[in-house]
Design a protein around this motif. Structure first.
Motif, PDB file in Angstrom:
ATOM      1  N   UNK A   1      -5.985  46.330   0.727  1.00 50.09           N
ATOM      2  CA  UNK A   1      -4.849  46.342  -0.190  1.00 50.09           C
ATOM      3  C   UNK A   1      -4.734  45.000  -0.916  1.00 50.09           C
ATOM      4  N   UNK A   2      -4.858  43.892  -0.160  1.00 44.43           N
ATOM      5  CA  UNK A   2      -4.725  42.555  -0.764  1.00 44.43           C
ATOM      6  C   UNK A   2      -5.853  42.274  -1.758  1.00 44.43           C
ATOM      7  N   UNK A   3      -7.087  42.613  -1.391  1.00 44.31           N
ATOM      8  CA  UNK A   3      -8.219  42.390  -2.300  1.00 44.31           C
ATOM      9  C   UNK A   3      -8.024  43.153  -3.601  1.00 44.31           C
ATOM     10  N   UNK A   4      -7.518  44.378  -3.485  1.00 46.07           N
ATOM     11  CA  UNK A   4      -7.300  45.201  -4.668  1.00 46.07           C
ATOM     12  C   UNK A   4      -6.186  44.617  -5.537  1.00 46.07           C
ATOM     13  N   UNK A   5      -5.101  44.177  -4.900  1.00 48.84           N
ATOM     14  CA  UNK A   5      -3.995  43.552  -5.641  1.00 48.84           C
ATOM     15  C   UNK A   5      -4.479  42.296  -6.367  1.00 48.84           C
ATOM     16  N   UNK A   6      -5.308  41.501  -5.698  1.00 48.64           N
ATOM     17  CA  UNK A   6      -5.830  40.265  -6.302  1.00 48.64           C
ATOM     18  C   UNK A   6      -6.698  40.570  -7.522  1.00 48.64           C
ATOM     19  N   UNK A   7      -7.464  41.669  -7.431  1.00 46.24           N
ATOM     20  CA  UNK A   7      -8.345  42.056  -8.529  1.00 46.24           C
ATOM     21  C   UNK A   7      -7.542  42.452  -9.764  1.00 46.24           C
ATOM     22  N   UNK A   8      -6.493  43.240  -9.553  1.00 43.86           N
ATOM     23  CA  UNK A   8      -5.621  43.622 -10.673  1.00 43.86           C
ATOM     24  C   UNK A   8      -4.975  42.381 -11.292  1.00 43.86           C
ATOM     25  N   UNK A   9      -4.482  41.473 -10.440  1.00 40.06           N
ATOM     26  CA  UNK A   9      -3.820  40.266 -10.930  1.00 40.06           C
ATOM     27  C   UNK A   9      -4.782  39.389 -11.733  1.00 40.06           C
TER      28      UNK A   9
ATOM     29  N   UNK B   1       9.296  55.243 -19.375  1.00 41.93           N
ATOM     30  CA  UNK B   1       8.146  55.350 -18.480  1.00 41.93           C
ATOM     31  C   UNK B   1       8.195  54.204 -17.479  1.00 41.93           C
ATOM     32  N   UNK B   2       8.177  54.541 -16.201  1.00 38.31           N
ATOM     33  CA  UNK B   2       8.178  53.542 -15.131  1.00 38.31           C
ATOM     34  C   UNK B   2       6.815  53.587 -14.441  1.00 38.31           C
ATOM     35  N   UNK B   3       6.130  52.452 -14.404  1.00 36.05           N
ATOM     36  CA  UNK B   3       4.810  52.378 -13.780  1.00 36.05           C
ATOM     37  C   UNK B   3       4.963  51.843 -12.363  1.00 36.05           C
ATOM     38  N   UNK B   4       4.659  52.669 -11.383  1.00 37.45           N
ATOM     39  CA  UNK B   4       4.841  52.315  -9.976  1.00 37.45           C
ATOM     40  C   UNK B   4       3.624  51.565  -9.436  1.00 37.45           C
TER      41      UNK B   4
ATOM     42  N   UNK C   1      -1.336  56.713   0.791  1.00 35.75           N
ATOM     43  CA  UNK C   1      -0.050  56.421   1.443  1.00 35.75           C
ATOM     44  C   UNK C   1       0.298  54.931   1.486  1.00 35.75           C
ATOM     45  N   UNK C   2      -0.297  54.146   0.594  1.00 33.59           N
ATOM     46  CA  UNK C   2       0.040  52.721   0.499  1.00 33.59           C
ATOM     47  C   UNK C   2       0.273  52.394  -0.973  1.00 33.59           C
ATOM     48  N   UNK C   3       0.955  51.299  -1.222  1.00 32.03           N
ATOM     49  CA  UNK C   3       1.113  50.811  -2.579  1.00 32.03           C
ATOM     50  C   UNK C   3       0.384  49.486  -2.720  1.00 32.03           C
ATOM     51  N   UNK C   4      -0.055  49.184  -3.938  1.00 27.99           N
ATOM     52  CA  UNK C   4      -0.729  47.917  -4.226  1.00 27.99           C
ATOM     53  C   UNK C   4       0.300  46.999  -4.875  1.00 27.99           C
ATOM     54  N   UNK C   5       0.780  45.978  -4.157  1.00 28.76           N
ATOM     55  CA  UNK C   5       1.858  45.121  -4.675  1.00 28.76           C
ATOM     56  C   UNK C   5       1.559  44.565  -6.066  1.00 28.76           C
ATOM     57  N   UNK C   6       2.482  44.797  -6.983  1.00 26.11           N
ATOM     58  CA  UNK C   6       2.352  44.258  -8.336  1.00 26.11           C
ATOM     59  C   UNK C   6       1.497  45.071  -9.281  1.00 26.11           C
ATOM     60  N   UNK C   7       0.840  46.120  -8.785  1.00 24.18           N
ATOM     61  CA  UNK C   7      -0.087  46.889  -9.622  1.00 24.18           C
ATOM     62  C   UNK C   7       0.607  47.482 -10.847  1.00 24.18           C
ATOM     63  N   UNK C   8       1.799  48.042 -10.650  1.00 17.31           N
ATOM     64  CA  UNK C   8       2.512  48.654 -11.764  1.00 17.31           C
ATOM     65  C   UNK C   8       2.850  47.656 -12.851  1.00 17.31           C
ATOM     66  N   UNK C   9       3.217  46.439 -12.445  1.00 16.49           N
ATOM     67  CA  UNK C   9       3.545  45.402 -13.420  1.00 16.49           C
ATOM     68  C   UNK C   9       2.303  44.969 -14.201  1.00 16.49           C
TER      69      UNK C   9
END
Length: 280
Positions: A264-272, A22-25, A36-44
């Motif tokens: 996108x950045x705010x969302x990535x920061x929240x996941x992190x 299973x690969x989490x993107x 149509x965008x990705x959230x950097x680091x979200x899959x990790x």
């Protein structure tokens, strides 16, 4: 090896030997649309959290994780782009229900409660405000639809379908996992309001925890410091994306072209932040 699922977030490959990869993107979906965008680091983040919870709850139930070490995967996955977002798992006969555990009076349950209605077989005698903690968490299954939306059903419905023994074991296991993880997260400033679990059966018919576990994508996480009964607490998830889509009348619109960089950045920061609080 063949790809058998390309979901909203995950790619699943069948190794055809009783194992899957299973690969989490970093993909993100909102209102049933893959954006149509990705959230950097979200899959990790999602992968790290699932791995963490699998380890924490292995005393309650077995899980499908075999390894998250790329060196133990097929050569195709031993590449930098798969690091931190890939797991080797046992292939199971999946139970055809998602099991939702709810610890707070919120969402569709609160809407039913306000009308004086039972919620999927659950009635409440005491008075509750929005986002108030329940005396005990409850379990509400939903069918897993191949197309369209999942359908919420009663616990009784699931038990009648699967059999009383298996249905009751799923309920008991899901509640036990939720309670242990709730206490752990609460001490670290996160309230797990609700979550969904998926289970499967191995070749011996033993119940196994599978899929993702207690991630911001599969759960409602609230910031303990900002939590207040009677409000709608902000979640550690896609809230910035959802709010932006709604504000721009783009919720559920498949023709959307992009999302602003700051969202996108705010969302990535929240996941992190969620990962840091839970995993350290």
């Amino acid at each position: 090896m063949k790809k058998i699922i390309s979901g909203k977030v995950r790619e699943v490959y069948d190794l055809e030997d009783g194992r899957m990869v299973i690969v989490t993107t970093d993909r993100i979906s909102a209102f049933d649309v893959i954006l149509p965008v990705e959230i950097p680091g979200k899959g990790k983040v999602l992968n790290a959290l699932s791995n963490f919870w699998f380890d924490l709850t292995k005393d309650i139930t077995k899980n499908h994780l075999i390894s998250n070490d790329l060196n133990e995967m097929p050569a195709e996955f031993q590449k930098p782009e798969f690091e931190g977002r890939t797991m080797l798992v046992k292939k199971l006969k999946m139970v055809p229900y998602e099991v939702i555990v709810r610890g707070y009076m919120f969402g569709s349950m609160y809407e039913a409660y306000k009308k004086g209605e039972a919620f999927l077989g659950h009635s409440f005698d005491k008075k509750y405000e929005q986002a108030q903690k329940l005396d005990e968490p409850i379990c509400t299954p939903s069918t897993k639809a191949k197309e369209g939306h999942d359908i919420n059903v009663t616990l009784e419905y699931m038990k009648n379908d699967l059999g009383e023994e298996l249905g009751s074991k799923i309920e008991k296991t899901a509640i036990a996992i939720f309670k242990k993880c709730y206490d752990y997260a609460f001490e670290r400033g996160i309230i797990i309001a609700d979550t969904k679990f998926e289970f499967g059966l191995d070749e011996n018919g033993e119940l196994i925890l599978a899929d993702e576990v207690l991630t911001p994508d599969s759960s409602r996480f609230w910031n303990k410091a900002e939590y207040k009964v009677g409000t709608s607490p902000a979640s550690y998830d896609k809230q910035f994306v959802r709010d932006w889509l709604k504000a721009n009348n783009l919720a559920g619109d498949p023709s959307i072209k992009t999302i602003p960089e700051d969202i996108v950045k705010k969302t990535a920061d929240l996941y992190a932040e969620c990962q840091k609080r839970i995993c350290g």
